[in-house]
Enzyme design. Sequence first.
Site, PDB file in Angstrom:
ATOM      1  N   GLU A  19       0.766  -9.562   8.453  1.00  0.00           N
ATOM      2  CA  GLU A  19      -0.163 -10.139   7.483  1.00  0.00           C
ATOM      3  C   GLU A  19      -1.409  -9.284   7.384  1.00  0.00           C
ATOM      4  O   GLU A  19      -1.960  -8.838   8.389  1.00  0.00           O
ATOM      5  CB  GLU A  19      -0.536 -11.560   7.900  1.00  0.00           C
ATOM      6  CG  GLU A  19      -1.330 -12.311   6.865  1.00  0.00           C
ATOM      7  CD  GLU A  19      -1.268 -13.816   7.084  1.00  0.00           C
ATOM      8  OE1 GLU A  19      -2.083 -14.514   6.464  1.00  0.00           O
ATOM      9  OE2 GLU A  19      -0.429 -14.281   7.848  1.00  0.00           O
ATOM     10  N   PHE A  22      -4.606  -8.657   1.801  1.00  0.00           N
ATOM     11  CA  PHE A  22      -4.113  -8.963   0.461  1.00  0.00           C
ATOM     12  C   PHE A  22      -2.606  -9.218   0.402  1.00  0.00           C
ATOM     13  O   PHE A  22      -2.086  -9.509  -0.670  1.00  0.00           O
ATOM     14  CB  PHE A  22      -4.456  -7.811  -0.502  1.00  0.00           C
ATOM     15  CG  PHE A  22      -5.935  -7.569  -0.640  1.00  0.00           C
ATOM     16  CD1 PHE A  22      -6.738  -8.494  -1.290  1.00  0.00           C
ATOM     17  CD2 PHE A  22      -6.517  -6.435  -0.112  1.00  0.00           C
ATOM     18  CE1 PHE A  22      -8.104  -8.278  -1.419  1.00  0.00           C
ATOM     19  CE2 PHE A  22      -7.883  -6.213  -0.232  1.00  0.00           C
ATOM     20  CZ  PHE A  22      -8.671  -7.138  -0.891  1.00  0.00           C
ATOM     21  N   LYS A  24       1.292 -10.349   2.627  1.00  0.00           N
ATOM     22  CA  LYS A  24       2.080 -10.767   3.784  1.00  0.00           C
ATOM     23  C   LYS A  24       3.355  -9.938   3.796  1.00  0.00           C
ATOM     24  O   LYS A  24       3.872  -9.554   2.747  1.00  0.00           O
ATOM     25  CB  LYS A  24       2.442 -12.250   3.692  1.00  0.00           C
ATOM     26  CG  LYS A  24       1.268 -13.191   3.857  1.00  0.00           C
ATOM     27  CD  LYS A  24       1.741 -14.633   3.809  1.00  0.00           C
ATOM     28  CE  LYS A  24       0.558 -15.593   3.972  1.00  0.00           C
ATOM     29  NZ  LYS A  24       1.003 -17.004   3.904  1.00  0.00           N
ATOM     30  N   ASP A 134      -4.660   8.155   6.209  1.00  0.00           N
ATOM     31  CA  ASP A 134      -4.915   7.101   7.191  1.00  0.00           C
ATOM     32  C   ASP A 134      -3.858   7.162   8.299  1.00  0.00           C
ATOM     33  O   ASP A 134      -3.310   6.143   8.711  1.00  0.00           O
ATOM     34  CB  ASP A 134      -4.908   5.723   6.522  1.00  0.00           C
ATOM     35  CG  ASP A 134      -5.517   4.634   7.422  1.00  0.00           C
ATOM     36  OD1 ASP A 134      -6.295   4.989   8.339  1.00  0.00           O
ATOM     37  OD2 ASP A 134      -5.199   3.450   7.227  1.00  0.00           O
TER      38      ASP A 134
END
Length: 445
Positions: A19, A22, A24, A134
Site C-alpha cells: 500500500e 495513491f 494499493k 530512485d
Amino acid sequence: MKKSTRKVGKYEVGRTIGEGTFAKVKFAKNTDTGESVAVKVLAKSTILKHRMVDQIKREISIMKIVRHPNIVRLHEVLAGRAKIYIILEFVSGGELFDKIVHRGRLSEDECRRYFQQLIDAVSHCHSKGVYHRDLKPENLLLDSYGNLKVSDFGLSALPQQGVGLLHTTCGTPNYVAPEVLSNQGYDGAAADVWSCGVILFVIMAGYLPFDEIDLPTLYQKINAAQFSCPFWFSKGAKSLIQKILDPNPKTRIKIEGIQKDPWFQKNYVPVRPREEEVNLDDVRAVFDNIEDQYVSEQSTVDEGGPLIMNAFEMITLSQGLNLSALFDRQQDYVKRQTRFVSRKPARVIISTVEAVAESMGLKVHTRNYKTRLEGISANKVAQFAVVLEVYEVAPSLFMVDVRKAAGDTLEYHKFYKNFCAKLDNIIWKPTEGLANSSFLRTMTC
C-alpha cells in the site's frame, strides 16, 4: 465473515500485499491461465484530483518499454468505472532490503551476482533512454529463484527532445548523487550509476555509506563523497565502489566501464533480453478516455467481519510454492516476516492495536478490521505510516498482516519489533509440542 475476492476482467483479485499513498497492490490470479499476478489499483478520482494522469501514464509506458528478465514485467492495463488496474508480474521473494535487515551484510559472491543483475537491468533501461532515478534496495525485489527484479518506475524519466540534462530533484536522499542535489542539471545515466554504487556498498557492508540524522550534514558527506569501506571488502570491490562513488559525474565510471571491471566480470553471464514489439494501445485506451473506458468488475465481498484468508492466499505468503518459507521463521527470504497470529477475538485485536499505537503517539484510523497508523519519522523530515489488517485463518485464529505504507524501511523494521513487544498479550505463541507440528508457529513474532 467476508471473503476477499473481486473479479476484474479475467483476474480474480484477492488480499492487499502492499500500500502506498495513491495506490494499493493486491494479489490476483489469472483465471484463464492460473498465473499469479500483482495488481496495482488506483482510484480514477485520485488520479484526476492530483493531476497525475501524465505521471501514471508515463510510468506505465516506461515499464512496457523496458522489458528485461531483471525488471518487473507489466502485463497490461485495465480500467473499471472508478479504478485503474495495472497488472504486474508477481514477485514472491520480497525486497532485497529485507534480506539485508534480517541477515546484515551478504557474502561478496552473492552481492556480486545481485549487482551484475542490477547493472544489466539499468543498462537496458539506459539503452531505451530511460533513467530510473530512485534506485535503492527497497525497489529491488527477488523472485522465487533469488533473481533480482527492479521495480517502481514512478520517478523515472525519458529524455526530452533538445534537453540534455534532467533538472528534477528526486529520489531517496541516502542514494542520490551529489549533482542531483545541486539543482544545476544532471545526467540521468550517471546519477543512476551513483545509486547502484550505494546499493553495492549497502549489501556488502550491511549499512549505508552516507547516513546522518540531519539532512544538511548528510548532503555535505554526499557532496564530498566522504565514506570509508570496511575491512572485509576485497581490494577489487573497494576499487570499483570508489570509481562509482566519484562525486564528479564527468569522471565517474560509466556502465560500460563497470561491466568490464575485473571484480564485476567474475562469473558474469550477461543477460540478452529478446526484443519484443511493445504495444501501448491499452495504455492509450485507459488514459485517453479515463472517464468512460472500463472492464467488468464483480465484487464478492460479504460484510460482517475480517477477511477470510483461503489456503491459496496463505501459500502466496511463502516463497513461490515452497511452503517451508512460510513455516520456518529462520529462513531469511520470507517477505518482511511482519505478521503475527492471535487467538483473541478480532475486535480485541483491533482495540489493543489502537491503544498501543495511541500510547506511542501515533494517529489511528480504523475501518473494517483494517488500521492505519501515522506519525513522523525518527529524523523528523518525513511521514511514517503503517497498515495493519486482520485476516481469519480458522475459527478463533486470526493473522495480523503489518506492512509499511510510508517512510524508511529500516525504521519500519525497528518500529515493528518494538510494536510487537507491546502487543505481547494478544500474540499467540504455540507451546513447544504444538510448535513442532503446526505451520502457524512461524507466523508469530
